[in-house]
Design an enzyme around this catalytic site. Structure first.
Site, mmCIF file in Angstrom:
data_model
loop_
_atom_site.group_PDB
_atom_site.id
_atom_site.type_symbol
_atom_site.label_atom_id
_atom_site.label_comp_id
_atom_site.label_asym_id
_atom_site.label_seq_id
_atom_site.Cartn_x
_atom_site.Cartn_y
_atom_site.Cartn_z
ATOM 1 N N THR A 1 34.505 109.413 91.855
ATOM 2 C CA THR A 1 34.643 107.916 91.480
ATOM 3 C C THR A 1 35.606 107.375 91.029
ATOM 4 O O THR A 1 35.883 106.479 90.711
ATOM 5 C CB THR A 1 33.381 107.531 91.140
ATOM 6 N N LYS A 2 36.595 108.280 90.547
ATOM 7 C CA LYS A 2 37.822 107.970 89.760
ATOM 8 C C LYS A 2 39.046 107.626 90.673
ATOM 9 O O LYS A 2 39.145 108.032 91.781
ATOM 10 C CB LYS A 2 38.020 108.998 88.700
ATOM 11 N N THR A 3 39.921 107.279 89.884
ATOM 12 C CA THR A 3 41.463 106.853 90.294
ATOM 13 C C THR A 3 41.790 108.122 91.083
ATOM 14 O O THR A 3 42.431 108.062 92.252
ATOM 15 C CB THR A 3 42.545 106.372 89.164
#
Length: 182
Positions: A137-139
Site C-alpha cells: 500500500t506504500k509509495t
C-alpha cells in the site's frame, strides 16, 4: 535519506517495534502519538506494555497538533511520534524543539512520506530514528517490508542486534507471499 544507518525488517511495523526496543521502551512508559494513525502504532507500543498517549490532530493535513503536545507530556513520557500523514510532513521542527526541551526521543513515521522533504532534508533524517514501510500500500512496494534508519550510532548498534535476532519468515509464509505475484 541522509542517514548513516539503515536496517531492513519484514514489515514497517516490525521496524517500529525494533525502534521501540532500541529506545528501551518498557512497561508504563508513554509515547505521544497523533489521534489519527494506523492501528499498528498503538499496538506496537502496547505490546511492550507501554502506553500510547493520543494528541488531537490539526484539521488541514491530519498531522499531530503541535500546540497540544506539551499538555500531554508527563514524567513517564519517553518519546514523541512524528507521523507524516498522506505524504505531508508534520511540523517536525516544533516537535523536535519540544522533544529537546523535555529530553525526549523523536520517532519519525515516514511510511507514507517517502520523497517528502523539509528544508531540503528528506523525511526520515529529521529525527532521532525513523521508519519506512514498503508493503503493497506504500509509495514504493516490495509487497512486504520496512526499514528503520538513524544517524545515532548507539541506536544503530541496538537496531543491528535486534535485526540480526529477528526470525525470517517461514517457508510456508514465503511461498504464500510469492503466490500473490502470480
Amino acid at each position: 535519506t541522509k542517514t548513516e544507518h539503515a536496517f531492513s525488517f519484514g514489515a514497517g511495523r516490525m521496524a517500529l517495534y525494533a525502534i521501540l526496543q532500541a529506545l528501551e521502551i518498557k512497561e508504563d512508559d508513554e509515547i505521544i502519538i497523533p489521534a489519527y494513525t494506523c492501528v499498528v502504532v498503538p499496538n506496537a507500543i502496547q505490546y511492550l506494555d507501554a502506553k500510547p498517549i493520543y494528541v488531537d490532530i490539526e484539521s488541514q493535513f491530519f498531522n499531530i497538533d503541535v500546540s497540544k503536545i506539551e499538555l500531554a507530556i508527563t514524567s513517564k513520557t519517553k518519546a514523541l511520534y512524528a507521523q507524516h500523514t498522506f505524504g505531508v510532513p508534520c511540523d517536525i521542527k516544533t516537535i523536535r524543539k519540544i522533544a529537546d526541551r523535555h529530553g525526549l526521543y523523536v520517532i519519525e513515521d515516514a511510511a507514507h512520506a517517502l520523497g517528502s522533504v523539509v528544508d531540503g532534508v528528506p523525511v526520515g533524517a529529521l529525527s532521532d530514528v525513523a521508519f519506512f514501510s514498503t508493503d503493497h500500500t506504500k509509495t514504493i512496494s516490495t509487497h512486504v517490508g520496512g526499514m528503520a534508519v538513524t544517524n545515532n550510532p548507539v541506536l544503530a548498534e541496538k537496531l543491528r542486534i535486534i535485526q540480526q535476532s529477528s526470525p525470517f519468515l517461514s517457508g510456508f509464509v514465503t511461498r504464500k507471499i510469492l503466490l500473490t505475484f502470480m
